[in-house]
Design a protein around this motif. Structure first.
Motif, PDB file in Angstrom:
ATOM      1  N   THR A 291      15.512  26.960  18.767  1.00  0.00           N
ATOM      2  CA  THR A 291      15.474  25.615  18.195  1.00  0.00           C
ATOM      3  C   THR A 291      14.239  25.422  17.329  1.00  0.00           C
ATOM      4  O   THR A 291      13.257  26.156  17.421  1.00  0.00           O
ATOM      5  CB  THR A 291      15.464  24.547  19.307  1.00  0.00           C
ATOM      6  N   ARG A 292      14.317  24.399  16.490  1.00  0.00           N
ATOM      7  CA  ARG A 292      13.135  23.961  15.751  1.00  0.00           C
ATOM      8  C   ARG A 292      12.263  23.119  16.689  1.00  0.00           C
ATOM      9  O   ARG A 292      12.642  22.818  17.815  1.00  0.00           O
ATOM     10  CB  ARG A 292      13.570  23.127  14.547  1.00  0.00           C
ATOM     11  N   LYS A 293      11.121  22.714  16.194  1.00  0.00           N
ATOM     12  CA  LYS A 293      10.203  21.932  17.030  1.00  0.00           C
ATOM     13  C   LYS A 293      10.780  20.584  17.411  1.00  0.00           C
ATOM     14  O   LYS A 293      10.432  20.020  18.438  1.00  0.00           O
ATOM     15  CB  LYS A 293       8.862  21.743  16.306  1.00  0.00           C
ATOM     16  N   ASP A 294      11.694  20.046  16.559  1.00  0.00           N
ATOM     17  CA  ASP A 294      12.265  18.738  16.868  1.00  0.00           C
ATOM     18  C   ASP A 294      13.469  18.830  17.799  1.00  0.00           C
ATOM     19  O   ASP A 294      14.125  17.843  18.086  1.00  0.00           O
ATOM     20  CB  ASP A 294      12.672  18.006  15.580  1.00  0.00           C
ATOM     21  N   GLY A 295      13.758  20.049  18.300  1.00  0.00           N
ATOM     22  CA  GLY A 295      14.847  20.196  19.253  1.00  0.00           C
ATOM     23  C   GLY A 295      16.178  20.569  18.641  1.00  0.00           C
ATOM     24  O   GLY A 295      17.106  20.902  19.372  1.00  0.00           O
ATOM     25  N   TYR A 296      16.301  20.489  17.340  1.00  0.00           N
ATOM     26  CA  TYR A 296      17.551  20.868  16.703  1.00  0.00           C
ATOM     27  C   TYR A 296      17.656  22.390  16.599  1.00  0.00           C
ATOM     28  O   TYR A 296      16.652  23.090  16.459  1.00  0.00           O
ATOM     29  CB  TYR A 296      17.658  20.254  15.302  1.00  0.00           C
ATOM     30  N   ILE A 297      18.883  22.881  16.658  1.00  0.00           N
ATOM     31  CA  ILE A 297      19.099  24.316  16.579  1.00  0.00           C
ATOM     32  C   ILE A 297      18.773  24.814  15.172  1.00  0.00           C
ATOM     33  O   ILE A 297      19.133  24.195  14.181  1.00  0.00           O
ATOM     34  CB  ILE A 297      20.558  24.664  16.937  1.00  0.00           C
ATOM     35  N   LYS A 298      18.103  25.964  15.114  1.00  0.00           N
ATOM     36  CA  LYS A 298      17.803  26.576  13.822  1.00  0.00           C
ATOM     37  C   LYS A 298      19.076  27.092  13.166  1.00  0.00           C
ATOM     38  O   LYS A 298      20.067  27.386  13.833  1.00  0.00           O
ATOM     39  CB  LYS A 298      16.824  27.734  14.002  1.00  0.00           C
ATOM     40  N   ASN A 299      19.034  27.208  11.848  1.00  0.00           N
ATOM     41  CA  ASN A 299      20.146  27.837  11.146  1.00  0.00           C
ATOM     42  C   ASN A 299      19.602  28.709  10.025  1.00  0.00           C
ATOM     43  O   ASN A 299      18.457  28.572   9.601  1.00  0.00           O
ATOM     44  CB  ASN A 299      21.122  26.790  10.595  1.00  0.00           C
ATOM     45  N   GLY A 300      20.427  29.630   9.555  1.00  0.00           N
ATOM     46  CA  GLY A 300      20.025  30.565   8.522  1.00  0.00           C
ATOM     47  C   GLY A 300      20.348  31.988   8.930  1.00  0.00           C
ATOM     48  O   GLY A 300      20.849  32.240  10.029  1.00  0.00           O
ATOM     49  N   ASN A 301      20.094  32.938   8.040  1.00  0.00           N
ATOM     50  CA  ASN A 301      20.324  34.348   8.363  1.00  0.00           C
ATOM     51  C   ASN A 301      19.574  34.733   9.626  1.00  0.00           C
ATOM     52  O   ASN A 301      18.435  34.312   9.840  1.00  0.00           O
ATOM     53  CB  ASN A 301      19.867  35.251   7.215  1.00  0.00           C
ATOM     54  N   ILE A 302      20.216  35.534  10.445  1.00  0.00           N
ATOM     55  CA  ILE A 302      19.605  36.020  11.684  1.00  0.00           C
ATOM     56  C   ILE A 302      19.266  37.490  11.488  1.00  0.00           C
ATOM     57  O   ILE A 302      20.143  38.303  11.191  1.00  0.00           O
ATOM     58  CB  ILE A 302      20.554  35.838  12.881  1.00  0.00           C
ATOM     59  N   THR A 303      17.989  37.841  11.634  1.00  0.00           N
ATOM     60  CA  THR A 303      17.531  39.205  11.401  1.00  0.00           C
ATOM     61  C   THR A 303      17.126  39.844  12.721  1.00  0.00           C
ATOM     62  O   THR A 303      16.340  39.281  13.480  1.00  0.00           O
ATOM     63  CB  THR A 303      16.338  39.231  10.436  1.00  0.00           C
ATOM     64  N   VAL A 304      17.681  41.021  12.982  1.00  0.00           N
ATOM     65  CA  VAL A 304      17.339  41.801  14.172  1.00  0.00           C
ATOM     66  C   VAL A 304      16.616  43.053  13.707  1.00  0.00           C
ATOM     67  O   VAL A 304      17.217  43.919  13.055  1.00  0.00           O
ATOM     68  CB  VAL A 304      18.601  42.179  14.975  1.00  0.00           C
ATOM     69  N   GLU A 305      15.316  43.158  13.991  1.00  0.00           N
ATOM     70  CA  GLU A 305      14.525  44.321  13.609  1.00  0.00           C
ATOM     71  C   GLU A 305      14.394  45.248  14.808  1.00  0.00           C
ATOM     72  O   GLU A 305      14.029  44.824  15.907  1.00  0.00           O
ATOM     73  CB  GLU A 305      13.152  43.887  13.103  1.00  0.00           C
ATOM     74  N   LEU A 306      14.690  46.518  14.574  1.00  0.00           N
ATOM     75  CA  LEU A 306      14.694  47.522  15.626  1.00  0.00           C
ATOM     76  C   LEU A 306      13.590  48.533  15.347  1.00  0.00           C
ATOM     77  O   LEU A 306      13.705  49.366  14.454  1.00  0.00           O
ATOM     78  CB  LEU A 306      16.057  48.221  15.686  1.00  0.00           C
ATOM     79  N   GLU A 307      12.526  48.438  16.111  1.00  0.00           N
ATOM     80  CA  GLU A 307      11.448  49.418  16.024  1.00  0.00           C
ATOM     81  C   GLU A 307      11.234  49.939  17.436  1.00  0.00           C
ATOM     82  O   GLU A 307      12.206  50.291  18.097  1.00  0.00           O
ATOM     83  CB  GLU A 307      10.203  48.781  15.411  1.00  0.00           C
ATOM     84  N   SER A 308       9.996  49.985  17.921  1.00  0.00           N
ATOM     85  CA  SER A 308       9.810  50.375  19.309  1.00  0.00           C
ATOM     86  C   SER A 308      10.353  49.292  20.232  1.00  0.00           C
ATOM     87  O   SER A 308      10.815  49.564  21.344  1.00  0.00           O
ATOM     88  CB  SER A 308       8.321  50.633  19.595  1.00  0.00           C
ATOM     89  N   ASP A 309      10.319  48.060  19.764  1.00  0.00           N
ATOM     90  CA  ASP A 309      10.919  46.924  20.464  1.00  0.00           C
ATOM     91  C   ASP A 309      11.903  46.216  19.541  1.00  0.00           C
ATOM     92  O   ASP A 309      12.000  46.544  18.352  1.00  0.00           O
ATOM     93  CB  ASP A 309       9.836  45.937  20.934  1.00  0.00           C
ATOM     94  N   ILE A 310      12.619  45.239  20.076  1.00  0.00           N
ATOM     95  CA  ILE A 310      13.586  44.470  19.302  1.00  0.00           C
ATOM     96  C   ILE A 310      12.995  43.106  18.992  1.00  0.00           C
ATOM     97  O   ILE A 310      12.521  42.396  19.881  1.00  0.00           O
ATOM     98  CB  ILE A 310      14.907  44.297  20.075  1.00  0.00           C
ATOM     99  N   THR A 311      13.003  42.741  17.716  1.00  0.00           N
ATOM    100  CA  THR A 311      12.518  41.428  17.283  1.00  0.00           C
ATOM    101  C   THR A 311      13.661  40.682  16.628  1.00  0.00           C
ATOM    102  O   THR A 311      14.293  41.205  15.706  1.00  0.00           O
ATOM    103  CB  THR A 311      11.346  41.562  16.284  1.00  0.00           C
ATOM    104  N   VAL A 312      13.935  39.475  17.110  1.00  0.00           N
ATOM    105  CA  VAL A 312      15.001  38.635  16.546  1.00  0.00           C
ATOM    106  C   VAL A 312      14.363  37.418  15.909  1.00  0.00           C
ATOM    107  O   VAL A 312      13.552  36.722  16.540  1.00  0.00           O
ATOM    108  CB  VAL A 312      15.991  38.214  17.634  1.00  0.00           C
ATOM    109  N   SER A 313      14.709  37.141  14.664  1.00  0.00           N
ATOM    110  CA  SER A 313      14.126  35.995  13.964  1.00  0.00           C
ATOM    111  C   SER A 313      15.185  35.306  13.118  1.00  0.00           C
ATOM    112  O   SER A 313      16.222  35.870  12.810  1.00  0.00           O
ATOM    113  CB  SER A 313      12.956  36.456  13.077  1.00  0.00           C
ATOM    114  N   GLN A 314      14.847  34.065  12.741  1.00  0.00           N
ATOM    115  CA  GLN A 314      15.775  33.270  11.912  1.00  0.00           C
ATOM    116  C   GLN A 314      14.968  32.371  10.989  1.00  0.00           C
ATOM    117  O   GLN A 314      14.022  31.733  11.415  1.00  0.00           O
ATOM    118  CB  GLN A 314      16.683  32.440  12.818  1.00  0.00           C
TER     119      GLN A 314
END
Length: 402
Positions: free
Chosen positions: A379-402
């Motif tokens: 969610t965003r800081k105001d509690g609403y769900i984020k939207n936009g492209n979802i990026t999953v980066e795979l390195e030694s760990d998995i990072t998910v961002s939007q």
């Protein structure tokens, strides 16, 4: 002077070793691979796969392409802005316009050429794609089941069928190999750091378990992408396309929920994953708790819009059942989202289109209906769900961002 040379050599050796590890072409390179789940608005699927070849150069694939307008407005601009000039493979999950429409446009572009491979299930509906691929002298990977079953009539027969019915083999055809007359066989796709395994090669419309020949969701190819990180741990991403959508929700016999049951059966074979692209965009009646428990994912990616899930769900079920309240209608309409919480490892749910439309419950209120805590939703800081492209980066760990 000799001592200085010795120190320089000692310091230089790790650097050389790092270069060798990076460029050895093995699956254990600690290089970056990633997936981008495109935000396509109302609904639709398109996923960009990025990894590196054995020389360390970036290579790209596309799994589904959304609608034609999605290619024009979202996919092509992203490829251009990120200086991506070539798509090395295309996977077409099934022949609905919100998955294949953009692929039609992509095939007409300069992003594909005779070094691009298109993977698809060969049915009458996909014939035009293979014809166009041949015109561009592309490679063609035809997806077929390892073993062809007898006629399947009920859910029990789906669940008791051997794994080989749901696992697939790939027949590779090329212009260079006898003008598409001869095929080479493979059990999966090797793409840079990824191994990609495809499931559900059957044309289900030839079986009695599917009693409506217009249905195409049940024919969805699903994809498991696997990559080993620098710690030798397997990172796994599962894309379920539209397999799970319950076209038989009103049936009273063994055909009820046939697509959901096929999705559940394949989830038994796939097992635990890190990332799960939710079946049929997160629509109601698209997956069940058993599927979530089998996949036991950490992150769930919902490519549908909040508007489709909440407001259209409310409208549909209130029209169908006039006596139920808005809260009860929302409860029915979000049954797929609630099933996600059956995964013991669940960390986050991400909505590609989390925007709130209309005057009904906000996205934040929707999540409160699903789960007392909203910690599971990005969610965003105001509690609403984020939207936009979802990026999953795979390195030694998995990072998910939007």
């Amino acid at each position: 002077m000799k001592r200085f040379k010795l120190i320089a050599v000692v310091l230089f050796i790790p650097f050389i070793i790092c270069l060798i590890v990076y460029s050895n072409g093995g699956k254990k390179m600690n290089a970056k691979s990633k997936l981008v789940f495109f935000e396509l608005g109302s609904k639709g699927n398109s996923t960009l796969v990025e990894t590196i070849d054995d020389k360390g150069n970036p290579i790209y694939g596309i799994i589904d392409g959304g609608k034609p307008i999605n290619y024009t407005k979202q996919i092509e601009p992203y490829l251009t802005e990120n200086k991506i000039s070539k798509i090395h493979f295309i996977i077409v999950s099934h022949m609905h316009d919100d998955h294949v429409g953009g692929i039609d446009k992509l095939l007409q572009s300069d992003f594909v050429n005779n070094e691009t491979t298109i993977y698809l299930k060969l049915t009458p509906k996909s014939e035009h794609l293979t014809n166009y691929a041949k015109l561009k002298e592309m490679n063609i990977g035809v997806i077929e089941p390892l073993s062809v079953p007898d006629n399947i009539k009920t859910n029990n027969e789906v669940m008791s069928s051997p794994d080989s019915i749901f696992q697939t083999q790939i027949k590779y055809y090329s212009k260079a190999d006898g003008d598409y007359a001869n095929a080479n066989m493979s059990s999966n796709i090797s793409f840079g750091e990824f191994t990609i395994t495809i499931y559900n090669g059957i044309n289900w419309n030839t079986h009695d378990v599917v009693n409506e020949d217009w249905d195409e969701n049940v024919n969805s190819l699903t994809c498991l992408l696997e990559r080993k990180n620098s710690k030798d741990d397997m990172q796994r991403v599962y894309l379920s396309a539209d397999l799970g959508e319950n076209s038989g929700e009103n049936s009273t016999d063994g055909r009820k929920q046939y697509s959901m049951v096929i999705g559940e059966r394949i989830s038994q074979i796939v097992g635990q994953v890190d990332i799960y692209q939710v079946a049929h965009h997160g629509f109601y009646f698209s997956m069940n708790e058993e599927t979530a428990r089998n996949l036991n994912f950490k992150y769930a990616v919902v490519t549908n819009s909040y508007n489709e899930i909440a407001y259209k769900g409310i409208a549909k079920f209130q029209k169908k059942y006039p006596s139920i309240s808005e809260t009860e209608a929302l409860d029915i309409g979000t049954n797929t989202l609630k099933a996600l919480f059956s995964s013991e490892h669940l960390v986050k749910i991400l909505f590609a289109d989390g925007e709130n439309y209309g005057t009904g419950p906000t996205a934040y209120e929707l999540i409160k209906e699903l789960q007392p805590s909203n910690r599971y939703v990005l969610t965003r800081k105001d509690g609403y769900i984020k939207n936009g492209n979802i990026t999953v980066e795979l390195e030694s760990d998995i990072t998910v961002s939007q």
